[in-house]
Design an enzyme around this catalytic site. Sequence first.
Site, PDB file in Angstrom:
ATOM      1  N   HIS A 190       0.785  -1.230   0.000  1.00 13.91           N
ATOM      2  CA  HIS A 190       0.000   0.000   0.000  1.00 13.91           C
ATOM      3  C   HIS A 190       0.814   1.275   0.000  1.00 13.91           C
ATOM      4  CE1 HIS A 190      -3.590  -2.215  -0.153  1.00 13.91           C
ATOM      5  NE2 HIS A 190      -4.149  -1.082  -0.497  1.00 13.91           N
ATOM      6  N   GLU A 432     -10.575 -11.701  -6.917  1.00 10.76           N
ATOM      7  CA  GLU A 432      -9.180 -11.633  -6.471  1.00 10.76           C
ATOM      8  C   GLU A 432      -8.765 -12.864  -5.680  1.00 10.76           C
ATOM      9  OE1 GLU A 432      -8.573  -8.237  -3.879  1.00 10.76           O
ATOM     10  OE2 GLU A 432     -10.565  -8.426  -3.015  1.00 10.76           O
ATOM     11  N   ASP A 456      -4.090  -9.057  -5.284  1.00 11.06           N
ATOM     12  CA  ASP A 456      -4.313 -10.245  -4.472  1.00 11.06           C
ATOM     13  C   ASP A 456      -4.385 -11.504  -5.314  1.00 11.06           C
ATOM     14  OD1 ASP A 456      -4.312  -9.503  -1.734  1.00 11.06           O
ATOM     15  OD2 ASP A 456      -6.093  -8.305  -2.127  1.00 11.06           O
ATOM     16  N   CYS A 503      -8.974  -3.594 -11.441  1.00 18.46           N
ATOM     17  CA  CYS A 503      -8.561  -2.460 -10.606  1.00 18.46           C
ATOM     18  C   CYS A 503      -7.267  -2.755  -9.855  1.00 18.46           C
ATOM     19  CB  CYS A 503      -9.671  -2.055  -9.642  1.00 18.46           C
ATOM     20  SG  CYS A 503     -10.104  -3.354  -8.487  1.00 18.46           S
TER      21      CYS A 503
HETATM   22  C1  PEP Z   1      -6.269  -5.953  -5.586  1.00 16.12           C
HETATM   23  O1  PEP Z   1      -6.157  -6.846  -4.741  1.00 16.12           O
HETATM   24  O2  PEP Z   1      -5.858  -6.045  -6.755  1.00 16.12           O
HETATM   25  C2  PEP Z   1      -6.913  -4.671  -5.233  1.00 16.12           C
HETATM   26  C3  PEP Z   1      -7.166  -3.761  -6.142  1.00 16.12           C
HETATM   27  O3  PEP Z   1      -7.230  -4.443  -3.935  1.00 16.12           O
HETATM   28  P1  PEP Z   1      -6.175  -4.076  -2.786  1.00 16.12           P
HETATM   29  O4  PEP Z   1      -4.882  -3.707  -3.435  1.00 16.12           O
HETATM   30  O5  PEP Z   1      -6.786  -2.948  -2.033  1.00 16.12           O
HETATM   31  O6  PEP Z   1      -6.105  -5.336  -1.996  1.00 16.12           O
HETATM   32 MG    MG Z   2      -7.254  -6.894  -2.900  1.00 17.42          MG
END
Ligand code: PEP
Ligand code: MG
Length: 579
Positions: A190, A432, A456, A503
């Site tokens: 993150h 995911e 994920d 995403c």
């Molecule tokens: C993902 O897992 O690709 C996603 C977009 O969600 P996050 O990165 O918030 O887990």
């Molecule tokens: Mg995710």
Amino acid sequence: MKILRGIPASPGVAIGKVFFVNRALSRSVHSTVSKEHIDEEVAAFLRAVARSKEQIQTIRDGVKDQSTDHYQILSVHLALLEDSMLIDQTTRLIRENQFKADWAFNKVLQNLLETFHRIEDKYLRERGQDLRQIGHRVLENLAGRPMESVASIKEPVVVIAHDLSPADTAQIWKSPVLGFATDVGSKTSHTAITARSLGIPAVVGLERVTAEFAENEEVVVDGEEGVVILRPTPETVKEYTVKQKAYALRIRDLAKFAKLPAVTRDGKTLKLLANIEFLEEADIALRSGADGVGLYRTEFLYLNRRDLPSEEEHFTTYCRIAEKFGRHPVTIRTLDLGGDKFVSQLELAEEMNPALGLRAIRFCLRERDIFKQQLRAILRASSYGQVQMMFPMISGVGELRAALTVVDEARSELRKRRISYDRHLRVGIMVEIPSAAIVADQLAREVDFFSIGTNDLIQYVLAIDRVNEHVSYLYEPLHPAILRLIRRIVDAGHDAGIPVAMCGEMAGEPLYSYVLLGLGMDEWSMNATSIPRVKRILRKAVAYEAREFVGELLAHTTAAEIAGNLMKRLGELFPEERF
Ligand code: PEP
Ligand code: MG
């Protein structure tokens, strides 16, 4: 001059003075003092405690509104520091066992933390977090090191840290941070995601940057090459200043693509949306030409505070975002706390395998009141714009139906309160988890859209921890298993007549744009700063050619072969792009 290589996390060049954010709980080793130094050691410990209290009091004095969470947290910290158990037990260990103060204090702290860990009551258990923070402060004061936080940054600086917690990165938004470099992390952690969305150059996974730098010296962060240069020579600074300017020019050049439609040369219109984490990012997203929000990570509403956001707070934030985007969709993802979202040193996860633990929808289905509060707010906000709801970490139809039942309950509660909501609100899921990808055909019949979360999905399919720099070389979006799985999800969605978005970070990497076009992706959601670049590529591409090419790519057996073929094709098609 010292050159360190890490993982390029966010492009651009930052040049500035180092600002060290110390997040790791200082490690103490078993050490003792001689009898004649015991009094001195006790005095040093008490001074460190007194100093910690003074610091917290000063910070608290600066908080004007006593009803804020921040004020309350600081008060809890002060109360913990006055706790005689912490102080008395430490002094006893120093006196009776001749332990050095830091070792004695750490032992008492760890015992207390274990006790907190076992407490049933959630509120009290969470106080362990406060204990860790004050423990950190006392140890820092004992060692004579200053305790720095991102919030205290007033001058433009380059942040160096072992790791930054999501709470820290949320502060970077408001601080004049030029760039940052961390020991740990990967492209999909993150810290990296936030850096990209804020347009701040960053290199992560450097392993030893905190061991190599010296306070206040100059540093260069090249977020494109993944290079950090400590103590650069004047020539190097000059070289990177040129690079910095060239990057700024490239960004300016790209800006003109922001407002153009994302349409391929053979007329296929695609949607490029933004991933956002804060309300403040909405304007950047609009300026970058986003066709809406494909992923709003609401967990950031829950950070840097002790209490939970109220339904009103959720509602107001969602409405403000929805209103900004007008007729464009705003996809609000329900709470996805847990897993990597607790990764910092200070917010140690309590589970052995947090990525496989009680996170996201699993947490929400257990904590139904928290979940429903958010659902009601999303439903209410749907009257004010094109709001869509999206569930993270759905593993199969059973779990989806369980979540939808709670949505129904939230709807009927609103009806009872005579509050309006959009009856046609679109509800989708993130794909995911591998099981969801495998039963995508079944899931597609029960939702309005899919959004593939590659961060994920790749982690779970390839068994690669998405935040671990040591295995990040195995994190391969072009692995044949990943490409096959994406194709499977897209086909399942299309067979059921629903759009398929992506995403995960893969969607914002220009290197993969052509492949995703060929795989049939309808919508791309990414950090806003990548939108113009991806748009430029898609506008030069021919969709049916991409589809044929991807068919050929899928015949290869290794990620390396696929990457080699892809690079060759990209070089031919887009000679002026840098991949
Ligand atoms: C993902 O897992 O690709 C996603 C977009 O969600 P996050 O990165 O918030 O887990
Ligand atoms: Mg995710």
